[in-house]
Each structure stands twice: as C-alpha cells, then as structure tokens.
Write a protein that holds these residues in place. Structure first.
Motif, PDB file in Angstrom:
ATOM      1  N   GLY A  41      24.367  -8.937   9.203  1.00  5.66           N
ATOM      2  CA  GLY A  41      25.220  -9.649  10.148  1.00  5.66           C
ATOM      3  C   GLY A  41      24.454 -10.654  10.974  1.00  5.66           C
ATOM      4  O   GLY A  41      24.966 -11.740  11.283  1.00  5.66           O
ATOM      5  N   VAL A  42      23.204 -10.333  11.331  1.00  9.18           N
ATOM      6  CA  VAL A  42      22.374 -11.257  12.107  1.00  9.18           C
ATOM      7  C   VAL A  42      22.165 -12.564  11.345  1.00  9.18           C
ATOM      8  O   VAL A  42      22.317 -13.660  11.901  1.00  9.18           O
ATOM      9  N   VAL A  43      21.834 -12.454  10.057  1.00 10.24           N
ATOM     10  CA  VAL A  43      21.597 -13.651   9.255  1.00 10.24           C
ATOM     11  C   VAL A  43      22.877 -14.466   9.104  1.00 10.24           C
ATOM     12  O   VAL A  43      22.873 -15.696   9.255  1.00 10.24           O
ATOM     13  N   GLN A  44      23.984 -13.798   8.833  1.00 13.55           N
ATOM     14  CA  GLN A  44      25.241 -14.523   8.642  1.00 13.55           C
ATOM     15  C   GLN A  44      25.721 -15.157   9.943  1.00 13.55           C
ATOM     16  O   GLN A  44      26.139 -16.320   9.963  1.00 13.55           O
ATOM     17  N   GLY A  45      25.673 -14.397  11.037  1.00 17.99           N
ATOM     18  CA  GLY A  45      26.118 -14.946  12.315  1.00 17.99           C
ATOM     19  C   GLY A  45      25.222 -16.085  12.783  1.00 17.99           C
ATOM     20  O   GLY A  45      25.702 -17.126  13.232  1.00 17.99           O
ATOM     21  N   GLY A  46      23.891 -15.891  12.657  1.00 18.96           N
ATOM     22  CA  GLY A  46      22.962 -16.926  13.101  1.00 18.96           C
ATOM     23  C   GLY A  46      23.055 -18.195  12.286  1.00 18.96           C
ATOM     24  O   GLY A  46      22.876 -19.301  12.809  1.00 18.96           O
ATOM     25  N   SER A  47      23.366 -18.057  10.987  1.00 16.54           N
ATOM     26  CA  SER A  47      23.416 -19.245  10.123  1.00 16.54           C
ATOM     27  C   SER A  47      24.530 -20.201  10.519  1.00 16.54           C
ATOM     28  O   SER A  47      24.435 -21.404  10.271  1.00 16.54           O
ATOM     29  N   THR A  48      25.590 -19.685  11.135  1.00 12.01           N
ATOM     30  CA  THR A  48      26.713 -20.554  11.500  1.00 12.01           C
ATOM     31  C   THR A  48      26.367 -21.498  12.645  1.00 12.01           C
ATOM     32  O   THR A  48      27.096 -22.479  12.888  1.00 12.01           O
ATOM     33  N   LEU A  49      25.277 -21.226  13.372  1.00 11.61           N
ATOM     34  CA  LEU A  49      24.902 -22.096  14.486  1.00 11.61           C
ATOM     35  C   LEU A  49      24.555 -23.507  14.027  1.00 11.61           C
ATOM     36  O   LEU A  49      24.563 -24.444  14.818  1.00 11.61           O
ATOM     37  N   GLY A  50      24.260 -23.671  12.736  1.00 14.76           N
ATOM     38  CA  GLY A  50      23.850 -24.960  12.205  1.00 14.76           C
ATOM     39  C   GLY A  50      24.899 -26.041  12.326  1.00 14.76           C
ATOM     40  O   GLY A  50      24.560 -27.233  12.337  1.00 14.76           O
ATOM     41  N   ILE A  51      26.182 -25.663  12.408  1.00 16.72           N
ATOM     42  CA  ILE A  51      27.214 -26.697  12.489  1.00 16.72           C
ATOM     43  C   ILE A  51      27.657 -26.956  13.922  1.00 16.72           C
ATOM     44  O   ILE A  51      28.602 -27.715  14.149  1.00 16.72           O
ATOM     45  N   LEU A  52      26.958 -26.338  14.905  1.00 16.93           N
ATOM     46  CA  LEU A  52      27.334 -26.547  16.302  1.00 16.93           C
ATOM     47  C   LEU A  52      26.202 -27.168  17.111  1.00 16.93           C
ATOM     48  O   LEU A  52      26.416 -28.099  17.883  1.00 16.93           O
TER      49      LEU A  52
ATOM     50  N   MET B  92      16.903 -28.555  13.193  1.00 14.22           N
ATOM     51  CA  MET B  92      16.206 -29.283  12.144  1.00 14.22           C
ATOM     52  C   MET B  92      17.157 -29.855  11.111  1.00 14.22           C
ATOM     53  O   MET B  92      16.938 -30.946  10.588  1.00 14.22           O
ATOM     54  N   ASN B  93      18.230 -29.099  10.797  1.00 14.92           N
ATOM     55  CA  ASN B  93      19.019 -29.440   9.612  1.00 14.92           C
ATOM     56  C   ASN B  93      20.462 -29.793   9.908  1.00 14.92           C
ATOM     57  O   ASN B  93      20.969 -30.786   9.413  1.00 14.92           O
ATOM     58  N   GLY B  94      21.161 -29.000  10.712  1.00 17.51           N
ATOM     59  CA  GLY B  94      22.549 -29.304  11.034  1.00 17.51           C
ATOM     60  C   GLY B  94      23.562 -28.820  10.014  1.00 17.51           C
ATOM     61  O   GLY B  94      24.734 -29.180  10.083  1.00 17.51           O
ATOM     62  N   LEU B  95      23.127 -27.983   9.055  1.00 20.39           N
ATOM     63  CA  LEU B  95      24.035 -27.448   8.045  1.00 20.39           C
ATOM     64  C   LEU B  95      23.920 -25.928   8.021  1.00 20.39           C
ATOM     65  O   LEU B  95      22.822 -25.387   8.043  1.00 20.39           O
ATOM     66  N   SER B  96      25.045 -25.212   7.961  1.00 19.38           N
ATOM     67  CA  SER B  96      25.003 -23.755   7.962  1.00 19.38           C
ATOM     68  C   SER B  96      24.390 -23.211   6.681  1.00 19.38           C
ATOM     69  O   SER B  96      23.770 -22.138   6.685  1.00 19.38           O
ATOM     70  N   VAL B  97      24.553 -23.913   5.570  1.00 19.60           N
ATOM     71  CA  VAL B  97      24.018 -23.440   4.292  1.00 19.60           C
ATOM     72  C   VAL B  97      22.494 -23.334   4.357  1.00 19.60           C
ATOM     73  O   VAL B  97      21.895 -22.404   3.807  1.00 19.60           O
ATOM     74  N   ALA B  98      21.843 -24.274   5.045  1.00 16.51           N
ATOM     75  CA  ALA B  98      20.387 -24.252   5.163  1.00 16.51           C
ATOM     76  C   ALA B  98      19.932 -23.018   5.928  1.00 16.51           C
ATOM     77  O   ALA B  98      18.977 -22.339   5.531  1.00 16.51           O
ATOM     78  N   GLY B  99      20.601 -22.711   7.038  1.00 19.58           N
ATOM     79  CA  GLY B  99      20.253 -21.521   7.797  1.00 19.58           C
ATOM     80  C   GLY B  99      20.457 -20.255   7.000  1.00 19.58           C
ATOM     81  O   GLY B  99      19.647 -19.325   7.060  1.00 19.58           O
ATOM     82  N   MET B 100      21.559 -20.200   6.244  1.00 24.19           N
ATOM     83  CA  MET B 100      21.840 -19.041   5.405  1.00 24.19           C
ATOM     84  C   MET B 100      20.755 -18.860   4.350  1.00 24.19           C
ATOM     85  O   MET B 100      20.259 -17.745   4.117  1.00 24.19           O
TER      86      MET B 100
END
Length: 440
Positions: free
Chosen positions: A143-154, A112-120
């Motif tokens: 750790g789940v939230v932090q690790g999952g949030s990085t998917l936004g830039i990939l 939806m967004n493409g930015l890690s900050v949004a997922g975080m």
C-alpha cells in the motif's frame, strides 16, 4: 435531431469503441472528426487539421518533452536508487523508517518526473524488494508503494497538471503552485499514518539491526548528496521561474539540461543511457500530443453543438441540483472512469463538458484542477479495476498476490479521500500560494 441526442450518441460511440481495445486518442479523434463531417460537411472535416495547427503553435507545449526528458534522465541514470540508499541509512533506525523513506523517495521522484507510472516502477523494483527482505509487513508496504506513487501527478512538475492547464487555458505555473501544498499535505498524512501504525505494532516495520546502522558519517553524507542533486535541480528550475528570470518553457529547458549535467557528473551519461532516455521521451511526448490533438478536435465539436449549455440546463434546471451537488457527481464519475482509464484519457474524455461547466458553476478552475487530480489518484487505486492495481501486480515480486494488493490500499484511499474533503472545504490550501505569488 436534437443537439442533446447528438452529444449522447457521440459519447456512446466513444465508450463502445474504447471497449474494443483501440487507442484512446484514435477513438476520441475518430469520433470527433466523423461527427464534424456528418454535422457540417467538408468544412467540418477540417476541424482535426485546425486542431493540429493550434497544437503545433502552442508554445507551452515545449515544456512537455523537457520535463519528461528530465524525469527519465534522473531515474534511468540510477539517481533514484542512490536516493533510496540514503533513506535506508538515515531512516533505518526508526520503526517503519524504510517505509517512511519510501514516501520520501516518492515525493522526490514526483519532483523529478511528474508521472505516477515512474513512481510505481521505481517503488516496486527498488523499494519493495528491500522492504520485504527487511521483514516489513507485505500488505502495508504494498500500500505504501501504491499510495506514494500517486503523488507524481500532484506535486510539481506534474505532467497531468500541464495537460489540464493547456486544455482549461489555465496558467501551468498557477496549477503547479496550487498542487504543492496539497501534495505535501497528502505525503505528510501518509507518513504520519505509517509512523503511528509501526509505533503501535513494531513488527509491521522493524528497525534496522545495529550492525546495519554502523555506517561512517562520511558515507552517510555522500549518500545524502544523492538527494540534494535532484532537489537542487528542482529548486533552481522553480526559483528561476517564480522570480521571473525565465519563462516556464525556459525553466523546463534548464531542468532538462541540468539533469543531463548531473548524470554526466556522476559518470553515468553513456551513449546507451542517452539513446534510451531520448526514445522514451519521444514515445511519451508523442502519446500526449496525440491525446491533446484528439481532445481539441472532440472539444471543438462539442462547442459547436452547445452541449455544455444543454448539460448545465439539465443539471441545474431540470434536476434542480445545486452547484456543489453537480461537482460531487462529476468527481464520482472520475472514480468510475478511473477503474478503466488512465488520467490523461479521463481528462480528454470529460474536458469538453466538465471544464466549461465548472466555470459556469462559479468554481475556480485552478482549485478544480487540484480536485480533479486527487480524484484521479483515488480512482487509480480503487478496487476492483483501479489502473495502478494491475500495474502493481505486473511489477511486484511473486509473493505479492492480487488479494494483498487489494487489501493494502484501503488506508491510503481513506487518506486521499480525507485530503480531497479538506481541500474542497478549505480551497485556500490550493489557491493561497498561486494567489499570493501572482498578486505580487
């Protein structure tokens, strides 16, 4: 004065100015313009203006505000919260099910967004409090939230890959296709880790009580539709682009208009929401535009100096390193810089050096774009100064301390490192899909 000394002086001045807390684009642009003026006089001082004109005429830049608007419209309209309720109902009966649902939420937020900050932000404010309330282990779910949030830039439509494509002159469509399989691979590895860990130790992620599972099927299906809408937008947008019906810019416009349509259908497209989304879109878009402008100016000076050839001669000639050894050093430098800078700042700082060097070393720029993005993901969450660690501390509930955040992240650092090695050793994971599509 040698060109090598000038290049080192420029980088040293840039790093010193960054330590003063000035904005990244101001520092990089200032160093580039001042260096151009000192080197080439009045004509050199016009490099900044020339870069601005190049950016304004860059037609693919129109995709940037469109995708940012789409992401903010879908997230600010409460669709992300609806998604998590759907995962809560459907995945709750499984041990660790809500944590698995959080990874699924992050994947959809990425699309939806493409930015890690949004997922975080969404993970820390929506998922994390619910996970803690349900008795999940706080270290694991942090750790789940932090690790999952990085998917936004990939996972596409990654804004970072858009910026990389513009700077490296690589088609953004190829980069998006290249990021799809690696992103899903990483998400799957995270999900498998959570499932196995909670299967071995169910107390880390207890299943929902029976009374919470008794939700009528009609309500379950209604909640499931919340996830179908954003995925439907993504599928239509990418389908139109991949079939050649629309260009990338036109597809981004379809996505932006569809997101507003979904918010309207759900009765959430208020004047207040519209104003907030437009303001945030304008702010983020302007930030990226300034960063790109500074990068183009700085890169023009470096091209004029011939610094890339000097660096290539230093690594391959003077030090006698192999191309793979040079590549590893470059990735390590990303991890070090990621302790202090975000992804766009890192890309802007090293793009004038690394991208031409990668090409001269014989590596594929699309494949390297994925390696760069994954390395940024690792850098974000690596203690002691990972960028996302402090974002997490600012957004997390009070019972989550900095020690919990540091302890939580190591399994996900391991998963990302393993993903990086797999894709480095098997480039086809990233390159097969774009090669297949563009060869048709």
């Amino acid at each position: 004065m040698s060109y090598e000394f000038i290049a080192i002086t420029m980088f040293s001045a840039m790093m010193v100015l960054l330590l003063t807390g000035q904005r990244v684009f101001a520092v990089i642009g200032c160093v580039g313009v001042v260096a151009a003026y000192l080197l080439w006089g009045d004509g050199g001082s016009e490099l900044g203006f020339s870069s601005a004109m190049k950016l304004v005429k860059w037609y693919p830049m129109l995709t940037l505000p469109m995708f940012i608007f789409m992401g903010y419209m879908l997230s600010e309209s409460g669709i992300a919260e609806d998604l998590y309720k759907a995962f809560h109902v459907w995945m709750g009966p499984i041990n660790g099910g809500l944590a698995l649902g959080t990874i699924g939420l992050m994947v959809i937020i990425s699309a939806m967004n493409g930015l890690s900050v949004a997922g975080m932000a969404i993970g820390a404010t929506i998922a994390l409090p619910e996970l803690l309330r349900r008795g999940y282990d706080k270290t694991m779910v942090t750790g789940v939230v932090q690790g999952g949030s990085t998917l936004g830039i990939l996972i596409p439509p990654s804004v970072v890959l858009v910026l990389y494509g513009m700077i490296a002159r690589v088609p953004v469509g190829e980069l998006w296709l290249a990021g799809l399989f690696p992103g899903m691979l990483m998400a799957t590895m995270m999900a498998v880790y959570i499932y196995i860990r909670c299967r071995i130790n169910p107390s880390l992620g207890p299943a929902l009580p029976v009374e919470d599972r008794n939700v009528p099927m009609g309500e379950k299906l209604a909640l499931l539709s919340a996830g179908i809408l954003p995925l439907g937008i993504f599928a239509v947008m990418m389908g139109l682009f991949l079939t050649g019906t629309t260009s990338l810019v036109e597809s981004s416009a379809v996505g932006a208009a569809s997101s507003a349509g979904v918010a309207w259908l759900r009765g959430r497209l208020t004047r207040k929401l519209w104003t907030e989304v437009l303001q945030k879109t304008l702010g983020i878009s302007c930030m990226f535009m300034w960063i790109l402008l500074a990068s183009l100016c700085f890169g023009a000076v470096f091209d004029g100096l011939g610094a890339v050839k000097s660096i290539e001669r230093f690594f391959l000639g003077d030090l006698g390193l192999t191309p793979w050894q040079v590549l590893i050093l470059m990735q390590v430098s990303f991890i070090v810089m990621g302790m202090f800078l975000d992804d766009t700042a890192m890309l802007v700082i090293v793009a004038p050096l690394y991208i031409p060097l990668v090409q001269k070393l014989g590596f594929d720029l699309v494949w390297y774009g994925i390696l760069y993005t994954i390395t940024c993901q690792i850098a974000y969450i690596t203690p002691p100064f990972g960028y996302n660690l402090f974002l997490m501390k600012a957004m997390a509930p009070p019972e989550i301390g900095i020690r919990d955040i540091y302890r939580s992240i190591w399994p996900f650092v391991g998963i990302m490192t393993a993903s990086l090695l797999i894709i480095a050793l098997f480039p086809e994971i990233a390159t097969w899909l774009p090669d297949y599509y563009y060869a048709k």
